[in-house]
Design an enzyme around this catalytic site. Structure first.
Site, PDB file in Angstrom:
ATOM      1  N   ASP A   1     -15.659 -16.250  11.333  1.00  0.00           N
ATOM      2  CA  ASP A   1     -14.704 -17.195  10.428  1.00  0.00           C
ATOM      3  C   ASP A   1     -13.597 -15.420   9.167  1.00  0.00           C
ATOM      4  OD1 ASP A   1     -15.810 -16.524   7.784  1.00  0.00           O
ATOM      5  OD2 ASP A   1     -16.248 -18.274   7.935  1.00  0.00           O
TER       6      ASP A   1
ATOM      7  N   GLU B   1     -14.730 -14.025   7.020  1.00  0.00           N
ATOM      8  CA  GLU B   1     -15.519 -13.350   5.686  1.00  0.00           C
ATOM      9  C   GLU B   1     -16.272 -12.118   6.095  1.00  0.00           C
ATOM     10  OE1 GLU B   1     -17.660 -16.880   4.513  1.00  0.00           O
ATOM     11  OE2 GLU B   1     -16.414 -18.375   4.085  1.00  0.00           O
TER      12      GLU B   1
ATOM     13  N   ARG C   1       1.894  -1.351  -7.897  1.00  0.00           N
ATOM     14  CA  ARG C   1       3.676  -1.502  -8.521  1.00  0.00           C
ATOM     15  C   ARG C   1       4.079  -2.918  -9.165  1.00  0.00           C
ATOM     16  NH1 ARG C   1       6.165  -0.005  -2.993  1.00  0.00           N
ATOM     17  NH2 ARG C   1       4.089  -0.533  -1.652  1.00  0.00           N
TER      18      ARG C   1
ATOM     19  N   LYS D   1      18.465   6.151  -8.114  1.00  0.00           N
ATOM     20  CA  LYS D   1      17.962   4.709  -6.846  1.00  0.00           C
ATOM     21  C   LYS D   1      17.900   3.946  -6.981  1.00  0.00           C
ATOM     22  CE  LYS D   1      13.776   4.294  -5.914  1.00  0.00           C
ATOM     23  NZ  LYS D   1      11.695   3.937  -5.133  1.00  0.00           N
TER      24      LYS D   1
ATOM     25  N   ARG E   1      16.486   0.173  -6.169  1.00  0.00           N
ATOM     26  CA  ARG E   1      15.759  -0.732  -4.465  1.00  0.00           C
ATOM     27  C   ARG E   1      16.704  -1.329  -4.032  1.00  0.00           C
ATOM     28  NH1 ARG E   1      12.210  -0.324  -1.962  1.00  0.00           N
ATOM     29  NH2 ARG E   1      10.601   1.505  -2.477  1.00  0.00           N
TER      30      ARG E   1
END
Ligand code: R5P
Length: 317
Positions: A39, A41, A98, A195, A197
């Protein structure tokens, strides 16, 4: 107290690097089968005796991130229940880094949750390289040894340091500290690309701050995900008259359009480390430096309870 035995184990994320670390240390890689139940796991079995041992588990939480993270947690749990004396989670690449603050309403601080999970599973220490944000160390209430890939990159770039036409460029404001450290060591100029985003895969480059005209440029970042940031930065410095461009990043996450972007960029080469495994085609412009020896030295020093920071004062591979 003399620790019994140093043992290195690996999940499925980066066995090659774990083998390299074990090889540098002259110890065999521990036996641990990490498989899947039907499954999906994780089915895991450590077949070596780890009672009383000083165990290091090497596992980058690189894609598939959740799979590799769960493997790591289960391996830590296994070692704890098998009475290892000390467990160090070695994350050459620390994923989920992040998301390290609540920058808008109703979002998680994923890096903090991952730190909690690793600690709760039973890790006594963490060893990692070039965290996306160094404050993540403080998300742990256990010791974190934070290494920098800088000595490995500097060894590679040292030859370029001759002449006064070298500039190190940060592809965004977040990378300035890192870029400045390289610029200082290489006695090169420093420039920054601004920059914005737009989406997880798209960035928009604004200005180049600093002198890049007729310069040999090295653009350095902690990681490359979709390669938008670094390739846009390359375009920007070429637009401002850079004579050549080399890209460098510690963590080659390489997702989505990354490889396509890198291959069509007007660059000399891209230099990354092996914190995340990749198979490069012969003749590829992507050059991989191994972080194995640096990690092995850190593991050995931790095992002997010696200073780790000394590794950054001198590094002679
Ligand atoms: C950003 O803060 C990081 O340092 C990297 O610049 C970024 O995560 C790279 O992402 P991508 O390659 O998708 O632009």
């Amino acid at each position: 107290m003399q620790r019994k035995e140093l043992q290195i184990f690996s999940g499925n994320a980066n066995r090659q690097l774990a083998r390299a670390i074990a090889g540098h240390l002259g110890v065999p890689l521990g036996n641990c089968d990490v498989k899947r139940f039907p499954d999906g796991e994780i089915d895991l079995k450590v077949t070596d005796d780890v009672r009383g041992a000083d165990v290091f588990i090497v596992q980058s939480t690189c894609p598939p991130v959740n799979e590799h993270l769960m493997e790591l947690l289960l391996m830590i749990d296994t070692m704890r229940r098998a009475s290892a004396q000390r467990i160090t989670a070695v994350l050459p690449y620390f994923g989920y880094a992040r998301k390290d603050r609540k920058d808008e309403g109703r979002v998680p601080i994923s890096a903090k949750l991952v730190a909690n999970l690793i600690t709760t599973a039973g890790a006594d220490r963490v060893l990692t390289i070039d965290l996306h944000a160094s404050q993540i160390q403080g998300f742990f209430d256990i010791p974190v040894d934070h290494l920098y890939a800088k000595p490995v990159f500097l060894e590679h770039f040292r030859k370029m340091a001759e002449g006064n036409d070298l500039a190190v460029v940060a592809p965004d404001v977040g990378s300035v500290k890192m870029a400045r450290a390289y610029a200082d060591e290489l006695k090169a100029g420093l420039a920054i690309v601004t920059k914005r985003r737009i989406s997880p895969t798209e960035t928009e480059t604004g200005h180049v701050i600093g002198e890049v005209k007729d310069k040999r440029v090295i653009i350095i970042d902690d990681m490359i995900s979709t390669a938008g940031s670094i390739c846009e930065a390359a375009r920007a410095v070429i637009g401002k008259g850079a004579s050549s461009v080399i890209l460098a990043a510690t963590h080659a996450v390489f997702c989505g359009p990354a490889l396509e972007r890198i291959h069509s960029a007007e660059i000399e080469k891209l230099v990354v480390t092996d914190t995340i495994p990749h198979v490069m085609e012969p003749g590829s412009r992507i050059h991989v430096l191994s972080i194995g020896q640096l990690l092995a030295r850190a593991v050995q020093r931790i095992h002997r309870s010696e200073s780790v920071s000394i590794l950054f004062k001198s590094f002679n591979p």
